[in-house]
Design a protein around this motif. Structure first.
Motif, PDB file in Angstrom:
ATOM      1  N   SER A 230       0.825  -1.207   0.000  1.00 45.59           N
ATOM      2  CA  SER A 230       0.000   0.000   0.000  1.00 45.59           C
ATOM      3  C   SER A 230       0.856   1.253   0.000  1.00 45.59           C
ATOM      4  O   SER A 230       1.884   1.323   0.667  1.00 45.59           O
ATOM      5  N   VAL A 231       0.423   2.226  -0.798  1.00 45.79           N
ATOM      6  CA  VAL A 231       1.141   3.494  -0.941  1.00 45.79           C
ATOM      7  C   VAL A 231       0.141   4.638  -0.893  1.00 45.79           C
ATOM      8  O   VAL A 231      -0.894   4.603  -1.565  1.00 45.79           O
ATOM      9  N   VAL A 232       0.436   5.644  -0.099  1.00 41.30           N
ATOM     10  CA  VAL A 232      -0.345   6.883  -0.082  1.00 41.30           C
ATOM     11  C   VAL A 232       0.634   8.039  -0.011  1.00 41.30           C
ATOM     12  O   VAL A 232       1.475   8.096   0.896  1.00 41.30           O
ATOM     13  N   ARG A 233       0.551   8.948  -0.987  1.00 43.32           N
ATOM     14  CA  ARG A 233       1.407  10.131  -0.973  1.00 43.32           C
ATOM     15  C   ARG A 233       0.537  11.354  -1.248  1.00 43.32           C
ATOM     16  O   ARG A 233      -0.299  11.338  -2.146  1.00 43.32           O
ATOM     17  N   GLY A 234       0.761  12.404  -0.478  1.00 41.95           N
ATOM     18  CA  GLY A 234      -0.006  13.618  -0.673  1.00 41.95           C
ATOM     19  C   GLY A 234       0.053  14.513   0.543  1.00 41.95           C
ATOM     20  O   GLY A 234       1.004  14.446   1.333  1.00 41.95           O
ATOM     21  N   ARG A 235      -0.990  15.338   0.693  1.00 43.62           N
ATOM     22  CA  ARG A 235      -1.059  16.237   1.844  1.00 43.62           C
ATOM     23  C   ARG A 235      -2.496  16.317   2.353  1.00 43.62           C
ATOM     24  O   ARG A 235      -3.436  16.257   1.573  1.00 43.62           O
ATOM     25  N   ALA A 236      -2.611  16.468   3.667  1.00 46.71           N
ATOM     26  CA  ALA A 236      -3.911  16.649   4.307  1.00 46.71           C
ATOM     27  C   ALA A 236      -3.928  18.001   5.001  1.00 46.71           C
ATOM     28  O   ALA A 236      -2.966  18.372   5.691  1.00 46.71           O
ATOM     29  N   MET A 237      -5.005  18.736   4.792  1.00 45.40           N
ATOM     30  CA  MET A 237      -5.160  20.071   5.362  1.00 45.40           C
ATOM     31  C   MET A 237      -3.997  20.986   4.982  1.00 45.40           C
ATOM     32  O   MET A 237      -3.649  21.910   5.705  1.00 45.40           O
ATOM     33  N   VAL A 239      -1.045  20.863   5.205  1.00 47.73           N
ATOM     34  CA  VAL A 239       0.097  20.933   6.115  1.00 47.73           C
ATOM     35  C   VAL A 239       0.686  19.554   6.359  1.00 47.73           C
ATOM     36  O   VAL A 239       1.891  19.342   6.206  1.00 47.73           O
ATOM     37  N   LYS A 240      -0.155  18.620   6.739  1.00 52.65           N
ATOM     38  CA  LYS A 240       0.317  17.287   7.077  1.00 52.65           C
ATOM     39  C   LYS A 240       0.711  16.518   5.824  1.00 52.65           C
ATOM     40  O   LYS A 240      -0.092  16.322   4.915  1.00 52.65           O
ATOM     41  N   LYS A 241       1.956  16.076   5.772  1.00 53.61           N
ATOM     42  CA  LYS A 241       2.452  15.327   4.633  1.00 53.61           C
ATOM     43  C   LYS A 241       2.057  13.854   4.771  1.00 53.61           C
ATOM     44  O   LYS A 241       2.224  13.256   5.829  1.00 53.61           O
ATOM     45  N   LEU A 242       1.521  13.312   3.694  1.00 55.09           N
ATOM     46  CA  LEU A 242       1.170  11.895   3.661  1.00 55.09           C
ATOM     47  C   LEU A 242       2.188  11.191   2.787  1.00 55.09           C
ATOM     48  O   LEU A 242       2.270  11.444   1.590  1.00 55.09           O
TER      49      LEU A 242
END
Length: 264
Positions: A230-237, A239-242
C-alpha cells in the motif's frame, strides 16, 4: 467495506494489514457509508471467486508476518493455539533481535487488537453477516474482461460509491481483478490512482496504490492472504504530509486448534 473493523477472513485480514500504511486516510476516504447496494450481477467466475473468499477464514491458522515500511521492518509470528494475550510474538525488529521492551510493547498492542477482533467477529456472526469487503468495493456494472487464458481471467473495474466525496476518489482509481479459474478464487486485486485526487477540501492525494494477493485454496478450502502493498502520498489540510509505503507478506500458514474453540 473499509470500515474500521478487524475481520479474520482473508479480505478483512488483508485490509486490516493494509491499514498499517493507509492509516486514517483510507478510513475517511473509503468509509462504509460510501457504498451503494449491488446494482447488477457479476460474471459467473467472478461471483464464484468472491464466494470462495467470503467462505475463507484465517481463524485457526498460525502464520508468519513480515512488514516493511520506510526504514522499519518487523517479523512476527501468530499462533492461535497459544494462551490469550500470548498469540503474537515479535521475532525481529529492524533486522535485529528485539529488546524485551519492544517484544512486550508489540505483544500488548497485538493482544488488544486480537481482543477487538474476537468481539467484532462475534458481533458480525450474531447479525448473520459474512465478510464481503472485496465484493463491496466493486461496481458490478463496471466489470470488464480485459484478458483471459486457460488458467486465469483479468478484469478491469471501478470502485462502487454513491457518496460525493467517495465518488471523487473512486472515479480517480482504476481497479484490476485477477481470478484464478481452478477452484475459482481471487488471485489479486489492485487499486491504483490514475492522477491527482482531491476528495475533499484540504486533502490532495498525489498517489494511491493498494495491491492484495491471495494464495490458492488449501486442503481446507481457505484462500488466505499472501501479501499487501500500500502506498499513499499527498497532503492533508495542506500541512500534514502523507508519505506512506508499506509491504506486508504472510507465510508459513499452519492449521491450529485454537484453545478458545468450544468443545463439541
Amino acid at each position: 467495506m473499509l470500515s474500521n473493523k478487524d475481520h479474520s477472513s482473508p479480505a478483512g485480514f488483508a485490509f486490516r494489514a493494509s491499514r498499517f500504511a493507509l492509516s486514517s486516510l483510507a478510513l475517511f476516504l473509503l468509509n462504509s457509508s460510501a457504498f451503494a447496494a449491488p446494482a447488477t450481477t457479476l460474471p459467473p467466475v467472478v461471483e464464484r471467486a468472491l464466494e470462495t473468499m467470503e467462505r475463507s477464514d484465517q481463524e485457526g491458522y498460525a502464520y508468519r508476518m513480515s512488514k516493511t515500511e520506510a526504514a522499519s521492518t518487523e517479523v512476527a509470528i501468530f499462533d492461535p493455539a497459544k494462551p490469550e494475550g500470548q498469540t503474537w510474538r515479535l521475532l525481529q525488529k529492524d533486522g535485529k533481535t528485539p529488546t524485551a521492551k519492544e517484544m512486550e510493547e508489540f505483544r500488548k498492542e497485538r493482544a488488544e487488537r486480537e481482543k477487538k477482533r474476537v468481539e467484532q467477529k462475534k458481533e458480525s456472526k450474531s447479525k448473520g453477516k459474512g465478510d464481503k469487503e472485496l465484493r463491496e468495493m466493486i461496481a458490478p456494472e463496471s466489470v470488464q474482461l480485459i484478458s483471459e487464458t486457460a488458467e486465469r481471467a483479468t478484469y478491469r473495474f471501478k470502485m462502487r460509491a454513491d457518496d460525493e466525496d467517495a465518488k471523487k476518489f473512486a472515479d480517480a482509481v482504476r481497479g484490476t481483478l485477477v481470478i484464478a479459474k481452478a477452484a475459482p478464487h481471487v488471485e489479486s486485486l489492485d487499486l491504483a490512482s490514475t492522477g491527482e485526487i482531491k476528495p475533499m477540501t484540504g486533502v490532495k492525494i498525489a498517489e494511491f496504490h493498494l495491491a492484495l494477493t491471495f494464495l490458492p485454496p488449501d486442503a481446507y478450502g481457505q484462500a488466505l492472504p499472501a501479501s499487501v502493498h500500500s502506498v499513499v502520498r499527498g497532503r492533508a489540510m495542506l500541512v500534514k504530509k502523507l508519505d506512506q509505503d508499506a509491504t506486508i507478506t504472510f507465510s508459513d500458514y499452519a492449521r491450529r486448534a485454537s484453545p478458545v474453540t468450544p468443545a463439541r
